[in-house]
Design an enzyme around this catalytic site. Structure first.
Site, PDB file in Angstrom:
ATOM      1  N   TRP A  90       0.831  -1.213   0.000  1.00 36.12           N
ATOM      2  CA  TRP A  90       0.000   0.000   0.000  1.00 36.12           C
ATOM      3  C   TRP A  90       0.856   1.248   0.000  1.00 36.12           C
ATOM      4  CZ3 TRP A  90      -4.400  -0.280  -2.089  1.00 36.12           C
ATOM      5  CH2 TRP A  90      -5.192  -1.424  -1.959  1.00 36.12           C
ATOM      6  N   ASP A 108      -1.823   6.729   6.115  1.00 33.22           N
ATOM      7  CA  ASP A 108      -2.917   5.873   5.667  1.00 33.22           C
ATOM      8  C   ASP A 108      -3.165   4.883   6.806  1.00 33.22           C
ATOM      9  OD1 ASP A 108      -4.554   3.949   4.575  1.00 33.22           O
ATOM     10  OD2 ASP A 108      -3.281   3.535   2.823  1.00 33.22           O
ATOM     11  N   LYS A 150     -12.635  -1.609   6.283  1.00 28.66           N
ATOM     12  CA  LYS A 150     -11.885  -2.536   7.126  1.00 28.66           C
ATOM     13  C   LYS A 150     -12.457  -2.498   8.548  1.00 28.66           C
ATOM     14  CE  LYS A 150      -9.272  -2.596   3.427  1.00 28.66           C
ATOM     15  NZ  LYS A 150      -8.287  -1.758   2.766  1.00 28.66           N
TER      16      LYS A 150
END
Ligand SMILES: *Cc1c(COP(=O)(O)O)cnc(C)c1O
Length: 359
Positions: free
Chosen positions: A101, A171, A195
């Site tokens: 990511w 993030d 999530k």
């Protein structure tokens, strides 16, 4: 029958939240309509939106000088939103690369700023985070970006670096609300909802207000934090149903004791699973113990040919979503807030049986 869902995202939701949403689906609290049918400007929806924001602020103890935005475009949208809101074209911006990511955030930002990767965990095969005292943040960079929890690699920062005057941007998609977080150490925190916060369709951006007003003129309106903060995130139609569901999840977290209680639950769940992996000669997890994620636990079996049978037999046993990310293979158990310890125990029991049959 509901299964234990270990999917990385969209991911399991608390059953109480789904049942509450079901009971309110066709007539939200006497309004005579569903939340998904309401005008986002109605007093009913404005109160739903405001309560969700208030709960997010209270759970995370967000200081007054931060704006909390509810936007669209996912965490991926913010990979562009961050440079477009914080840096002039081609200005230097520092990034830490701890895995998949981070790499995606870096690629996207490279379209807009001069990315300087100040730490890259390639040498460890992305099995850890940089040592805290090794991070040197150049003073001339617009911000430092890092990924608090790598959802695919299962690597999580056990510390928050001090970046001095350079705004720290993170993030936090797959770790937000899993434990207390000191928001005041960050300039910006963003997190996709699917999530730990609720269904997909929403990304939460927490931004220190002194960082507003720096956007370049060509920033798309939907990514413009300053304009969105002024408009209470309703410059255009927000994803109203997702916003409402996130509000219910936040209420559930509150009712279950807030973030310190979540941290205790999550620590116990992760210790149970890593403990079982470490105690076996059959399963392995490559991540250095200090940087192991509490939320995403990748693991391997000795022979990759056993991966498909493992996932299929687990599915049969009511344990869903255990295949590793398509980019890395192996297995991965995502054990977000809504996964009860009983689910992790069921997985550990299954793993023991599978090892006995195949070890
Ligand atoms: C899931 C995830 C993303 C991508 O989120 P989208 O909402 O699909 O854009 C980005 N970063 C991390 C850490 C994630 O876990």
């Amino acid at each position: 029958m509901r299964v234990y869902n270990f999917s990385a995202g969209p991911a399991t939701m608390p059953l109480e939240v789904l049942e509450r949403a079901q009971s309110e689906l066709t007539d939200w609290r006497g309004s005579g309509m569903s939340v998904m049918e309401m005008s986002h400007r109605s007093k009913e929806f404005v109160s739903i939106a405001a309560q969700a924001e208030a709960r997010m602020r209270s759970l995370l103890a967000v200081p007054e000088e931060y704006a909390v935005l509810f936007l669209q475009g996912g965490a991926t949208g913010q990979f562009a939103g961050v440079p477009l809101n914080l840096a002039a074209p081609g200005a230097p911006a520092a990034y830490v690369n701890t895995g998949s990511w981070s790499a995606k955030a870096i690629d996207e930002a490279s379209k807009y700023v001069d990315v300087r990767v100040i730490a890259d965990e390639k040498e460890s095969n992305y099995a850890t985070v940089p040592a805290e005292d090794s991070l040197e943040v150049p003073g001339d960079t617009a911000y430092l970006h890092l990924t608090l929890n790598e959802t695919i690699g299962g690597v999580e920062f056990p510390y928050i670096p001090d970046t001095g005057a350079v705004p720290l941007v993170t993030d936090a998609s797959s770790t937000i609300l899993s434990r207390p977080l000191d928001v005041s150490k960050f300039g910006v925190i963003y997190a996709g909802a699917q999530k730990n916060l609720g269904p997909s369709g929403l990304v939460v951006v927490i931004v220190r207000r002194d960082l507003l007003g720096r956007a370049r003129p060509e920033v798309p309106a939907a990514l413009d934090w300053t304009a969105m903060a002024k408009a209470d995130s309703m410059l255009n139609t927000p994803p109203t149903l997702a916003w409402y569901l996130v509000g219910l999840v936040l209420e559930w977290v509150e009712e279950h004791g807030g973030l310190s209680a979540m941290a205790e639950r999550n620590r116990a769940k992760s210790e149970l699973l890593y403990g079982a992996i470490d105690a076996s000669d059959f399963y392995s997890n490559p991540v250095q113990p200090a940087a192991r994620s509490w939320m995403n636990v990748p693991f391997l079996v000795p022979d990759p040919a056993l991966e498909k049978p493992f996932v299929a037999a687990a599915q049969e046993a009511g344990l869903s979503g255990l295949a590793g990310h398509r980019s890395v293979g192996g297995m991965r158990a995502s054990i977000y807030n809504a996964m009860p310890i009983e689910g992790v125990q069921a997985l550990v029991d299954f793993m023991t049986d599978f090892e006995q049959e195949n070890g």
